[in-house]
Scaffold this active site. Structure first.
Site, short mmCIF file in Angstrom:
data_model
loop_
_atom_site.label_atom_id
_atom_site.label_comp_id
_atom_site.label_asym_id
_atom_site.label_seq_id
_atom_site.Cartn_x
_atom_site.Cartn_y
_atom_site.Cartn_z
CE LYS A 237 -3.30 2.84 0.56
NZ LYS A 237 -4.17 3.33 -0.62
CE LYS A 305 -2.02 7.73 6.56
NZ LYS A 305 -2.64 6.74 6.18
N1 LIG Z 1 -9.80 8.59 1.72
C1 LIG Z 1 -9.42 7.88 0.83
O1 LIG Z 1 -9.25 7.93 -0.42
C2 LIG Z 1 -8.56 6.69 1.18
C3 LIG Z 1 -8.06 6.55 2.53
N2 LIG Z 1 -7.32 5.48 2.79
C4 LIG Z 1 -6.62 5.21 4.35
O2 LIG Z 1 -7.85 4.98 5.09
C5 LIG Z 1 -7.79 5.55 6.21
C6 LIG Z 1 -8.99 5.96 6.81
O3 LIG Z 1 -9.10 7.09 5.63
P1 LIG Z 1 -10.47 8.23 5.32
O4 LIG Z 1 -11.60 7.33 6.01
O5 LIG Z 1 -10.21 8.96 4.17
O6 LIG Z 1 -10.07 9.14 6.56
P2 LIG Z 1 -10.95 10.10 7.58
O7 LIG Z 1 -10.05 11.13 8.05
O8 LIG Z 1 -12.18 10.60 6.83
O9 LIG Z 1 -11.37 9.34 8.80
C7 LIG Z 1 -10.72 8.96 9.79
C8 LIG Z 1 -11.14 7.95 10.73
O10 LIG Z 1 -10.21 7.83 11.83
C9 LIG Z 1 -10.64 8.07 12.95
N3 LIG Z 1 -9.74 8.54 14.13
C10 LIG Z 1 -8.82 9.50 13.81
N4 LIG Z 1 -8.19 9.48 14.94
C11 LIG Z 1 -8.63 8.84 15.86
C12 LIG Z 1 -8.29 8.51 17.13
N5 LIG Z 1 -7.32 9.17 18.04
N6 LIG Z 1 -9.13 7.65 17.91
C13 LIG Z 1 -10.11 6.89 17.23
N7 LIG Z 1 -10.59 7.09 15.93
C14 LIG Z 1 -9.70 8.20 15.46
C15 LIG Z 1 -11.82 9.13 12.66
O11 LIG Z 1 -12.68 9.39 13.80
P3 LIG Z 1 -13.66 10.85 14.00
O12 LIG Z 1 -14.77 10.73 12.84
O13 LIG Z 1 -13.98 10.92 15.30
O14 LIG Z 1 -12.62 11.80 13.52
C16 LIG Z 1 -12.45 8.55 11.57
O15 LIG Z 1 -13.30 7.50 11.81
C17 LIG Z 1 -6.47 6.21 6.18
O16 LIG Z 1 -5.61 5.44 7.03
C18 LIG Z 1 -6.48 6.53 4.79
O17 LIG Z 1 -4.88 6.88 4.53
C19 LIG Z 1 -7.10 4.48 1.86
C20 LIG Z 1 -7.54 4.38 0.92
C21 LIG Z 1 -8.28 5.82 0.34
O1 LIG Z 2 -4.98 5.95 0.16
C1 LIG Z 2 -5.48 6.37 -0.89
C2 LIG Z 2 -5.58 5.88 -2.22
C3 LIG Z 2 -6.52 6.71 -3.21
C4 LIG Z 2 -6.74 6.00 -4.40
O2 LIG Z 2 -6.25 4.60 -4.59
O3 LIG Z 2 -7.45 6.40 -5.24
#
Ligand SMILES: NC(=O)C1=CN([C@@H]2O[C@H](COP(=O)(O)OP(=O)(O)OC[C@H]3O[C@@H](n4cnc5c(N)ncnc54)[C@H](OP(=O)(O)O)[C@@H]3O)[C@@H](O)[C@H]2O)C=CC1
Ligand SMILES: O=CCCC(=O)O
Length: 360
Positions: A237, A305
């Site tokens: 990833k 990150k």
């Molecule tokens: N968005 C994208 O296109 C993609 C993202 N990812 C990865 O997936 C993961 C999630 O991404 P995404 O959904 O976009 O991120 P978001 O920022 O939308 O969501 C993050 C989540 O983590 C929770 N969170 C953050 N800090 C804490 C903490 N200290 N304790 C508990 N819960 C916490 C948040 O809770 P709260 O709602 O309370 O803030 C929320 O549920 C990441 O690792 C990202 O790199 C992977 C592929 C694609």
């Molecule tokens: O981690 C995020 C990936 C976003 C993507 O694959 O388009």
């Protein structure tokens, strides 16, 4: 390494299994009925053996009990639609999110709610986690009232967050110490693929758990890779996102350069889309970047990150990655301009800021 794509998957199931799955999951949309979804019954009185839905014989598939209840921790941009797809497929889902209000739409769709990761894990057979970064993944998995406290033999924990291998191994070790199984399964694909059930799962860890949850991954995704030991999914990833972050930074430079020399950047997007460097990412994000709008699909802070973690991975094996290192600096500048929660395509703004306010 093994890979399966969604279109192939239906061939692995007997027609009996498909029929059983359909009858257990009455809410399955018609367009999804041609392929197997919801491996588990929604009603607890049906104790359906998971073995019926497994393509290969495995230890996990012969276990009783790992059959019905799915936990989902972390309902951000990605977690919400992923959990929603499981619910819509008729699965029995229990959710938790740090900010409780994000659970409400899923509860309206039929999800149960528990007030801590520990309680979710204790009440579910398999718990998925989709957290922001290594710190939150650790906190939710192994912190106070974390999922590990609710884990025990026969349960499974599937971390779909993007983290580094060391974090994943730490979580794996603590989950395994409870007798439960661990699978890392970060995803490629963003908000729209998550909504459409078109993610790509990069899994590693417990093969039996992989086989057990494969039908769930197939609800949320279009393909899945099993890459061996814990750490390999995280590494894959990070390499993918390292390439993506550099591509976006380079594309940003191209858009701005084209404009500065009097070209129409929209035409550049069109030219790029027809050639060897064509990418859905450029075609999708280019037009909004030209408008200086960045509707968030993948938050910029997460891209930075991932670059940071990828650079750490490269450092661990002394692999030079000068392009990614330069891109990382650009995302850091963008963060310092308050763009963390914008889409990662907002990295282009860092170049504009640099041009307008050159460092002294
Ligand atoms: N968005 C994208 O296109 C993609 C993202 N990812 C990865 O997936 C993961 C999630 O991404 P995404 O959904 O976009 O991120 P978001 O920022 O939308 O969501 C993050 C989540 O983590 C929770 N969170 C953050 N800090 C804490 C903490 N200290 N304790 C508990 N819960 C916490 C948040 O809770 P709260 O709602 O309370 O803030 C929320 O549920 C990441 O690792 C990202 O790199 C992977 C592929 C694609
Ligand atoms: O981690 C995020 C990936 C976003 C993507 O694959 O388009």
């Amino acid at each position: 390494m093994s890979c399966l794509v969604k279109s192939n998957y239906s061939h692995q199931l007997s027609s009996t299994a498909m029929a059983m799955c359909s009858s257990f999951c009455p809410q399955i949309p018609n367009q999804l009925r041609a392929r197997p979804i919801c491996p588990f019954p929604t009603k607890p009185q049906f104790t359906l053996s998971v073995k019926a839905f497994s393509s290969e014989t495995s230890n996990a598939s012969s276990k009783d009990g790992l059959s019905a209840r799915i936990g989902f921790l972390g309902l951000g941009i990605m977690g919400s639609p992923m959990a929603q797809n499981l619910i819509k497929a008729g699965c029995d889902v229990t959710v938790w999110n740090r900010t409780k209000i994000k659970c409400d739409p899923l509860i309206s769709l039929g999800a149960k709610y528990k007030s801590s990761p520990q309680e979710v894990a204790a009440s579910c057979d398999v718990t998925f986690a989709m957290l922001a970064n290594p710190e939150s993944a650790l906190e939710v998995a192994i912190g106070e009232h974390g999922a590990a406290s609710g884990m025990s033999s026969g349960k499974g924990y599937v971390d779909v967050s993007t983290v580094d291998g060391a974090t994943s191994k730490l979580i794996s070790g603590r989950i395994n110490a409870t007798g439960a199984s661990f699978l890392e399964a970060p995803v490629s694909g963003s908000k729209k693929p998550a909504e459409d059930g078109q993610l790509i799962f990069l899994t590693a860890g417990d093969k039996s758990l992989y086989e057990l949850v494969a039908p769930l991954l197939d609800i949320m995704g279009k393909s899945r890779f099993f890459l061996g030991d814990v750490g390999n999914g995280a590494a894959m990833k990070l390499v993918v996102n390292m390439i993506m972050g550099s591509m976006m930074a380079s594309f940003s430079e191209g858009l701005l350069l084209s404009e500065k020399v009097g070209l129409d950047p929209s035409v550049l997007v069109e030219v790029v889309s027809q050639g060897a460097i064509s990418s859905p990412m450029y075609s999708t994000k280019g037009p909004s970047m030209i408008q200086s709008t960045y509707p968030t699909a993948f938050p910029l802070k997460h891209q930075q990150k991932d670059l940071r973690l990828a650079l750490g991975l490269a450092e661990s094996v002394s692999q030079p990655t000068p392009i990614a290192a330069a891109a990382n600096e650009l995302y850091k500048v963008a963060k310092s301009h308050g763009l963390s929660d914008q889409d990662f395509s907002a990295v282009i703004e860092a170049l504009k800021a640099k041009l307008q306010n050159p460092p002294k």
